[in-house]
Design an enzyme around this catalytic site. Structure first.
Site, PDB file in Angstrom:
ATOM      1  N   HIS A  66      -9.397  64.130 -10.649  1.00  0.00           N
ATOM      2  CA  HIS A  66      -9.428  64.657 -12.011  1.00  0.00           C
ATOM      3  C   HIS A  66      -8.078  64.627 -12.707  1.00  0.00           C
ATOM      4  CE1 HIS A  66     -10.482  67.063 -15.443  1.00  0.00           C
ATOM      5  NE2 HIS A  66      -9.708  68.059 -15.077  1.00  0.00           N
ATOM      6  N   LEU A 109      -2.984  65.451 -26.738  1.00  0.00           N
ATOM      7  CA  LEU A 109      -2.481  66.750 -27.179  1.00  0.00           C
ATOM      8  C   LEU A 109      -0.960  66.813 -27.195  1.00  0.00           C
ATOM      9  CD1 LEU A 109      -4.923  69.389 -25.668  1.00  0.00           C
ATOM     10  CD2 LEU A 109      -4.644  68.693 -28.037  1.00  0.00           C
ATOM     11  N   ARG A 169      -8.832  75.036  -7.546  1.00  0.00           N
ATOM     12  CA  ARG A 169      -9.592  73.806  -7.397  1.00  0.00           C
ATOM     13  C   ARG A 169      -9.399  73.143  -6.035  1.00  0.00           C
ATOM     14  NH1 ARG A 169      -8.601  71.316 -13.496  1.00  0.00           N
ATOM     15  NH2 ARG A 169     -10.051  72.743 -14.530  1.00  0.00           N
ATOM     16  N   GLU A 188       0.689  65.527 -19.130  1.00  0.00           N
ATOM     17  CA  GLU A 188       0.318  65.129 -17.767  1.00  0.00           C
ATOM     18  C   GLU A 188       1.190  64.006 -17.237  1.00  0.00           C
ATOM     19  OE1 GLU A 188      -3.660  63.791 -15.194  1.00  0.00           O
ATOM     20  OE2 GLU A 188      -3.794  64.027 -17.370  1.00  0.00           O
TER      21      GLU A 188
END
Length: 657
Positions: free
Chosen positions: A421, A42, A329, A445
């Protein structure tokens, strides 16, 4: 000194003021400038498409056979944006504050506020591209809840949001390829960064089909190569995800920030055997309607349907009543681990908890029978209507779970357990997304910038597209405006020759070890060390042991590795060996960083630093900084601290109760 280049002025005005005064490159000069984009997920695809549309000459690289195979495709649950379509109190400020708080006050205010600002533009951009977001009955875009928030701000396309967003960015990229503005290099992996006169000026790649090394010049280089979760071997990442591009840049002088900040996702299918090579994520969106529980009795061997309601412990709702199953999370993951460690886990391994949709199915079913005027509907009819609603919202996720486990989640609760993750750490970047190497940018990321010590769900897609569509098109001009007189540098320049020679020597070194053990053998060993001693919980003794074990593993790797095949051919084992060599070095730095940070925050949970209730206990006096590590020599790094200043979101003890 680390210069983060944060613009002056009020937080909510910084980005607008920056855009109003930033240097520009005129269209004629853009056509003379070459930009390298490494990675076409992305962040990379949106950046390459946007910069090419602006007139720059772009070269894009991915190790897959198509940009469509980037790991961004695996994101399921949604993308955040402060549109406030639900009229439930959302705003740019609230998204900014939730993100800062969710990251446990370890991210830069200016970057996070900018992210919240541009989030509203991302949705409009993607809708214009044809991304099929879910819609309400009247046609308005639908929203659902995600962890760490009390509003509904997550836009989604069933359980395949990442795939649909990537298709949107991909078609924008392919349009530029067809126009000749982007040259696409598939099955090419970056092996080295070329630095000339202190500036990033190109890369060395390996053609994964032929094994040939190639030299590529660029006036600037953008790294959009994703996260490093596969350092743990078992993770939800695609098998090819790696740290190599970022790590090569790190060893050339780019600082690596907060490497120990790893996100453990609470909603994954549990490990089922030693044969597994990856784990499967069940979207956090499932926590929107599902309820998480364990039996109140330890080592309860009954099937879930045999356990009555009063003997179930909905532990997230019990411990965190304000947020319930929608806590962030890191909080949900630690809570699941605590219950399993205490003997309340379920399944044959006892390393799982239940995610139950029975109540949601019945609730949705009652709404549907009322809509259809079925006053005498039987419980079975209600359940069937409810299943139909759940199938429309989450059907592909339920189907995936059944294919993997052989259990029907419409009838029995899913079994889930936390797994690696996402990585919040990455190359250090300033406000303009430039690393400590001039001309080298890092996005998505692969950088550290927006999530602090814990990323809120549905914010990864938001950051990747924000960086590519709405940030880098502005900030890159500030650098390139001073570079318009720089001609293309021939790739026979000594810096290119030396860089290629270094890569060739590394390849030969690995190939000529001629040991007895496979790459996967060493990768699994590294993963076990990292998970056991630098995973969901860390302590000083374990981290010191991990550092020593990783250094010993590195010696064994370089003395007993076996790689079949030849260098100048398609050789996936050699590709993996290159990546694992970098993972081993990264693993050591992660443990050093975790050992140095003597506090608990977000995904970094030091067992020595916790509250009486078992929550993360920060040390704001000593650790309110970004740890930016500079590579010095083998086993040696220098810490450079960027102090974090909070003018608006004042740090406080996180509470979701």
């Amino acid at each position: 000194m680390l210069d983060s280049k944060i613009p002056p002025g009020a937080l909510e005005q910084k980005w607008n003021d920056y855009k109003g005064h930033v240097k520009l490159v005129n269209p004629a000069n853009k056509r003379k400038i070459e930009i390298i984009v490494v990675g076409t997920g992305l962040a990379g695809a949106s950046a390459a498409a946007s910069l090419a549309e602006m007139g720059y000459k772009v070269k894009a690289y991915c190790f897959q056979d198509s940009p469509r195979r980037a790991h961004s495709i695996a994101a399921q649950g949604g993308i955040n944006a402060a549109k406030n379509y639900q009229n439930d109190g959302d705003s740019v400020f609230r998204l900014f504050y939730d993100t800062i708080k969710g990251g446990d006050y370890r991210s830069r205010e200016s970057n996070v506020h900018r992210l919240a600002e541009v989030s509203v533009n991302i949705i409009d951009q993607c809708v214009a591209q044809g991304v099929p977001f879910a819609r309400e009955y009247g046609g308005l875009l639908s929203n659902r809840s995600f962890g760490g928030t009390q509003v509904q701000r997550t836009f989604y396309a069933a359980g395949q949001t990442g795939q649909q967003l990537l298709i949107g960015a991909y078609q924008a990229l392919e349009r530029q390829v067809a126009l000749g503005n982007v040259t696409m290099f598939t099955r090419h992996e970056m092996q080295e960064l070329v630095v000339i006169d202190g500036k990033a000026r190109g890369i060395i790649t390996r053609n994964l089909l032929t094994g040939k090394l190639e030299r590529h010049f660029g006036h600037t280089v953008l790294l959009c190569s994703g996260g490093y979760g596969n350092v743990f071997y078992l993770s939800t990442n695609a098998m090819g995800c790696n740290v190599t591009a970022a790590w090569k840049a790190h060893k050339q002088g780019a600082y690596f920030a907060n490497p120990c900040f790893t996100q453990i996702h609470p909603t994954c299918i549990p490990v089922s055997g030693d044969y597994q090579s990856k784990l499967t994520l069940m979207s956090e969106s499932l926590r929107n309607d599902g309820r998480i529980w364990v039996p109140k009795k330890q080592n309860d061997s009954r099937r879930p349907g045999e356990i009555p309601e009063e003997e179930r412990d909905y532990y997230l709702e019990r411990r965190y009543p304000a947020f319930g199953n929608l806590v962030p999370r890191d909080v949900a993951s630690r809570a699941a681990k605590e219950r399993c460690d205490a003997g309340y886990g379920v399944g044959t391994s006892r390393q799982a908890v239940y995610l139950d949709y029975a109540e949601a199915i019945f609730r949705y079913g009652k709404v549907e029978v009322n809509k259809h005027g079925l006053d005498s509907a039987t419980p079975e009819m209600i359940r069937q209507y409810g299943k139909d609603v759940v199938k429309e919202k989450y059907g592909n996720l339920f189907d995936m779970y059944e294919k993997i486990t052989g259990e029907n989640p419409y009838e029995v609760p899913m079994r889930i357990y936390p797994a690696v993750h996402y990585t919040m750490g990455g190359l250090w970047v300033d406000y303009e997304l430039m690393t400590t190497i001039p001309g080298l940018y890092c996005m998505g990321e692969a950088n550290f910038s927006d999530h602090g010590a814990n990323r809120l769900g549905a914010s990864a897609l938001m950051q990747g597209l924000a960086d590519g569509y709405f940030v880098i098109p502005y900030t890159i001009g500030n650098y390139l405006s001073d570079d318009i007189r720089t001609a293309s540098i021939p790739t026979d320049h000594p810096a290119f020759v030396t860089a290629e020679q270094n890569v060739s020597e590394r390849m030969s070194q690995l190939k000529n070890i001629n040991g007895t053990k496979t790459v996967d053998h060493f990768h699994k060993q590294l993963g076990k060390i990292m998970w056991d001693k630098c995973g969901m919980a860390r302590n000083e003794a374990g981290l010191k042991e991990a550092i020593a074990e990783i250094r010993q593993l590195k010696k064994e790797f370089y003395s007993d590795l076996k790689i079949p095949g030849d260098i100048l051919e398609m050789n996936p084992e050699l590709d993996k060996a290159n990546r694992v060599a970098d993972f081993i070095e990264l693993g050591e730095l992660m443990c050093i960083d975790a050992l140095d940070r003597k506090e608990s925050c977000g995904g970094h949970f030091r067992e020595e630093m916790q509250t009486e209730e078992g929550e993360a206990k920060r040390d704001d006096e000593h650790f309110t900084y970004v740890a930016a590590w500079q590579f010095i020599a083998e086993h040696e790094w220098k810490l450079n601290a960027e102090t974090l200043v909070f003018d608006v979101a004042k740090p406080s003890q996180r509470s979701y109760k």
